[in-house]
Design a protein around this motif. Structure first.
Motif, PDB file in Angstrom:
ATOM      1  N   LYS A 191       0.744  -1.594   0.432  1.00  9.92           N
ATOM      2  CA  LYS A 191      -0.230  -0.069   0.181  1.00  9.92           C
ATOM      3  C   LYS A 191       0.841   1.392  -0.188  1.00  9.92           C
ATOM      4  CE  LYS A 191      -4.327  -1.637   2.078  1.00  9.92           C
ATOM      5  NZ  LYS A 191      -4.980  -1.697   3.289  1.00  9.92           N
ATOM      6  N   ARG A 192       2.009   1.191   0.718  1.00 13.07           N
ATOM      7  CA  ARG A 192       2.910   2.563   0.233  1.00 13.07           C
ATOM      8  C   ARG A 192       3.816   2.526  -0.085  1.00 13.07           C
ATOM      9  NH1 ARG A 192       2.449   5.277   5.197  1.00 13.07           N
ATOM     10  NH2 ARG A 192       3.334   6.521   4.346  1.00 13.07           N
ATOM     11  N   ILE A 193       3.920   1.429  -0.270  1.00 15.95           N
ATOM     12  CA  ILE A 193       6.038   1.880  -0.863  1.00 15.95           C
ATOM     13  C   ILE A 193       5.720   1.526  -2.849  1.00 15.95           C
ATOM     14  CG2 ILE A 193       8.367   0.244  -1.347  1.00 15.95           C
ATOM     15  CD1 ILE A 193       7.955   1.499   0.907  1.00 15.95           C
ATOM     16  N   TYR A 194       5.285   0.987  -3.289  1.00 16.31           N
ATOM     17  CA  TYR A 194       4.957   0.801  -4.685  1.00 16.31           C
ATOM     18  C   TYR A 194       4.799   1.904  -5.245  1.00 16.31           C
ATOM     19  CZ  TYR A 194       3.863  -1.171  -9.198  1.00 16.31           C
ATOM     20  OH  TYR A 194       4.065  -0.728 -10.597  1.00 16.31           O
ATOM     21  N   ASP A 195       3.285   2.740  -4.654  1.00 22.56           N
ATOM     22  CA  ASP A 195       3.310   4.080  -5.663  1.00 22.56           C
ATOM     23  C   ASP A 195       4.186   5.142  -5.588  1.00 22.56           C
ATOM     24  OD1 ASP A 195       1.222   2.477  -7.182  1.00 22.56           O
ATOM     25  OD2 ASP A 195      -0.381   3.227  -4.816  1.00 22.56           O
ATOM     26  N   VAL A 196       5.064   5.352  -4.430  1.00 23.85           N
ATOM     27  CA  VAL A 196       6.129   6.319  -4.015  1.00 23.85           C
ATOM     28  C   VAL A 196       6.918   5.665  -4.806  1.00 23.85           C
ATOM     29  CG1 VAL A 196       4.627   7.239  -2.405  1.00 23.85           C
ATOM     30  CG2 VAL A 196       6.578   5.342  -1.649  1.00 23.85           C
ATOM     31  N   GLY A 197       7.408   4.458  -5.388  1.00 27.62           N
ATOM     32  CA  GLY A 197       8.376   4.431  -5.694  1.00 27.62           C
ATOM     33  C   GLY A 197       8.098   4.028  -6.896  1.00 27.62           C
ATOM     34  N   SER A 198       7.356   3.987  -8.054  1.00 26.13           N
ATOM     35  CA  SER A 198       7.067   4.250  -9.013  1.00 26.13           C
ATOM     36  C   SER A 198       6.889   6.060  -9.828  1.00 26.13           C
ATOM     37  CB  SER A 198       5.403   4.219  -9.509  1.00 26.13           C
ATOM     38  OG  SER A 198       5.314   2.791  -9.240  1.00 26.13           O
ATOM     39  N   LYS A 199       6.715   6.783  -8.555  1.00 30.04           N
ATOM     40  CA  LYS A 199       6.563   8.347  -8.846  1.00 30.04           C
ATOM     41  C   LYS A 199       8.074   8.561  -9.042  1.00 30.04           C
ATOM     42  CE  LYS A 199       2.035   9.570  -6.865  1.00 30.04           C
ATOM     43  NZ  LYS A 199       1.105  10.087  -5.454  1.00 30.04           N
ATOM     44  N   ILE A 200       8.937   8.175  -8.426  1.00 33.45           N
ATOM     45  CA  ILE A 200       9.894   8.755  -8.503  1.00 33.45           C
ATOM     46  C   ILE A 200      10.976   8.403  -9.817  1.00 33.45           C
ATOM     47  CG2 ILE A 200      12.750   8.097  -7.422  1.00 33.45           C
ATOM     48  CD1 ILE A 200      11.197   7.091  -4.648  1.00 33.45           C
ATOM     49  N   TRP A 201       9.768   7.375 -10.425  1.00 30.61           N
ATOM     50  CA  TRP A 201      10.912   7.230 -11.455  1.00 30.61           C
ATOM     51  C   TRP A 201      10.180   8.005 -13.022  1.00 30.61           C
ATOM     52  CZ3 TRP A 201       9.041   3.768 -15.392  1.00 30.61           C
ATOM     53  CH2 TRP A 201       8.550   2.923 -15.135  1.00 30.61           C
ATOM     54  N   LYS A 202       8.792   8.298 -12.161  1.00 28.67           N
ATOM     55  CA  LYS A 202       7.783   8.631 -14.075  1.00 28.67           C
ATOM     56  C   LYS A 202       7.908   9.589 -13.360  1.00 28.67           C
ATOM     57  CE  LYS A 202       5.086   3.935 -13.862  1.00 28.67           C
ATOM     58  NZ  LYS A 202       3.758   3.522 -13.429  1.00 28.67           N
ATOM     59  N   THR A 203       7.332  10.559 -12.450  1.00 24.61           N
ATOM     60  CA  THR A 203       7.344  11.887 -12.621  1.00 24.61           C
ATOM     61  C   THR A 203       8.920  12.819 -12.191  1.00 24.61           C
ATOM     62  OG1 THR A 203       7.267  12.004  -9.737  1.00 24.61           O
ATOM     63  CG2 THR A 203       5.480  11.220 -10.934  1.00 24.61           C
ATOM     64  N   LYS A 204       8.137  14.392 -11.700  1.00 27.74           N
ATOM     65  CA  LYS A 204       9.636  14.862 -12.132  1.00 27.74           C
ATOM     66  C   LYS A 204       9.337  16.675 -11.048  1.00 27.74           C
ATOM     67  CE  LYS A 204       9.175  17.508 -16.270  1.00 27.74           C
ATOM     68  NZ  LYS A 204      10.431  17.283 -17.633  1.00 27.74           N
ATOM     69  N   GLY A 205      10.265  17.260 -10.606  1.00 22.12           N
ATOM     70  CA  GLY A 205       9.748  18.380  -9.584  1.00 22.12           C
ATOM     71  C   GLY A 205       9.217  18.452  -8.234  1.00 22.12           C
ATOM     72  N   GLU A 206       8.473  18.954  -8.369  1.00 20.71           N
ATOM     73  CA  GLU A 206       7.875  18.407  -7.219  1.00 20.71           C
ATOM     74  C   GLU A 206       6.961  17.457  -6.402  1.00 20.71           C
ATOM     75  OE1 GLU A 206       5.112  21.720  -6.384  1.00 20.71           O
ATOM     76  OE2 GLU A 206       6.358  23.290  -5.907  1.00 20.71           O
ATOM     77  N   GLU A 207       6.067  17.059  -7.620  1.00 21.02           N
ATOM     78  CA  GLU A 207       5.828  15.565  -6.982  1.00 21.02           C
ATOM     79  C   GLU A 207       6.817  14.334  -6.595  1.00 21.02           C
ATOM     80  OE1 GLU A 207       2.914  12.736  -8.995  1.00 21.02           O
ATOM     81  OE2 GLU A 207       3.145  14.086 -10.374  1.00 21.02           O
ATOM     82  N   GLN A 208       8.117  14.517  -7.675  1.00 17.63           N
ATOM     83  CA  GLN A 208       9.072  13.709  -7.422  1.00 17.63           C
ATOM     84  C   GLN A 208       9.515  13.589  -6.323  1.00 17.63           C
ATOM     85  OE1 GLN A 208      12.805  14.174  -9.407  1.00 17.63           O
ATOM     86  NE2 GLN A 208      12.511  12.126  -9.938  1.00 17.63           N
ATOM     87  N   GLU A 209       9.365  15.159  -5.550  1.00 21.15           N
ATOM     88  CA  GLU A 209      10.056  15.472  -4.056  1.00 21.15           C
ATOM     89  C   GLU A 209       9.719  14.625  -3.103  1.00 21.15           C
ATOM     90  OE1 GLU A 209      13.454  16.300  -2.843  1.00 21.15           O
ATOM     91  OE2 GLU A 209      13.753  16.814  -4.822  1.00 21.15           O
ATOM     92  N   ALA A 210       8.401  14.415  -3.250  1.00 22.84           N
ATOM     93  CA  ALA A 210       7.476  14.367  -2.377  1.00 22.84           C
ATOM     94  C   ALA A 210       7.506  12.930  -2.309  1.00 22.84           C
ATOM     95  CB  ALA A 210       6.079  14.980  -2.366  1.00 22.84           C
ATOM     96  N   ALA A 211       7.462  12.130  -3.502  1.00 18.58           N
ATOM     97  CA  ALA A 211       7.507  11.038  -3.093  1.00 18.58           C
ATOM     98  C   ALA A 211       8.593  10.334  -2.971  1.00 18.58           C
ATOM     99  CB  ALA A 211       7.421   9.936  -4.735  1.00 18.58           C
TER     100      ALA A 211
END
Length: 219
Positions: free
Chosen positions: A104-124
């Motif tokens: 519930k917690r790790i997979y989605d935020v891990g995906s956001k690290i490589w799928k996003t940039k900027g503030e969204e990536q920083e929050a992830a």
């Protein structure tokens, strides 16, 4: 009659890696079928008509879907070797709790690290590290989450280690600097052949992530 075991999978799948490790721990021979997720095979669609996703474990013609359920199934069916879940009901419930936490917690935020940039990536990145610090506290001084032996939570979590390099390169941060206990634990797991032979090379995973970033228009 010998068991017929087939795994429908995709090589960089964190979920598929769990099943590969569990089967290796139990010493189960199986047929591996690599899926093209853009052109899913008739067998995959037949065996998982609801979600149409990998991995699918097929045991004597019967499909089992969802990796947490698959690992538990493997542990229950082939219970004579390398038990993954504890025999004590409370300890078993706790192991399932932490496996659920990882999903519930790790997979989605891990995906956001490589799928996003900027503030969204920083929050992830921040949430990712917070989650792993929670897991570090749960690990404590134990060799494995399962205690002295590789267990259910270890099998569920260690596939993420194959993605650590991709997360770090895409997010420009160091997991080891923030969560040294987790990295030491992952390296300990990697000394087991069942883990090291089931996880893809980190550089290969990073290459896959870079291709994805280009496809998403991030790079």
């Amino acid at each position: 009659m010998a068991d017929e075991v087939i795994l429908l999978d995709f090589w960089p799948s964190l979920f598929g890696m769990r099943v590969r490790i569990a089967l290796a721990e139990k010493g189960i021979k199986y047929e591996y079928k690599e899926e093209d997720l853009r052109n899913k095979s008739p067998l995959l669609l037949q065996m998982n008509p609801i979600h149409k996703k990998i991995p699918v474990l097929v045991h004597n013609g019967k499909p089992i879907c969802e990796s947490l359920i698959q690992v538990q199934y493997i542990d229950e069916v082939w219970k004579d070797k390398a038990p993954l879940l504890p025999s004590d009901p409370y300890a078993r419930a706790q192991a399932r709790f932490w496996a659920d936490y990882v999903d519930k917690r790790i997979y989605d935020v891990g995906s956001k690290i490589w799928k996003t940039k900027g503030e969204e990536q920083e929050a992830a990145k921040n949430e990712f590290l917070e989650c792993f610090k929670v897991l570090e506290a749960e690990l404590g001084d134990k060799h494995y989450f399962g205690g002295s032996n590789l267990g259910y939570v270890d099998v569920v979590l260690v596939p993420f280690y194959s993605w650590f390099h991709a997360y770090e390169q895409c997010g420009n941060f160091s997991i080891e600097a923030e969560c040294p206990k987790i990295v030491a634990w992952a390296k300990r797991c990697m000394r087991k052949e069942s883990v090291s032979k089931s996880l893809p090379d980190q550089e290969k995973v990073y290459g896959f992530a870079l291709q994805g970033r280009k496809r998403f228009g991030i790079e």
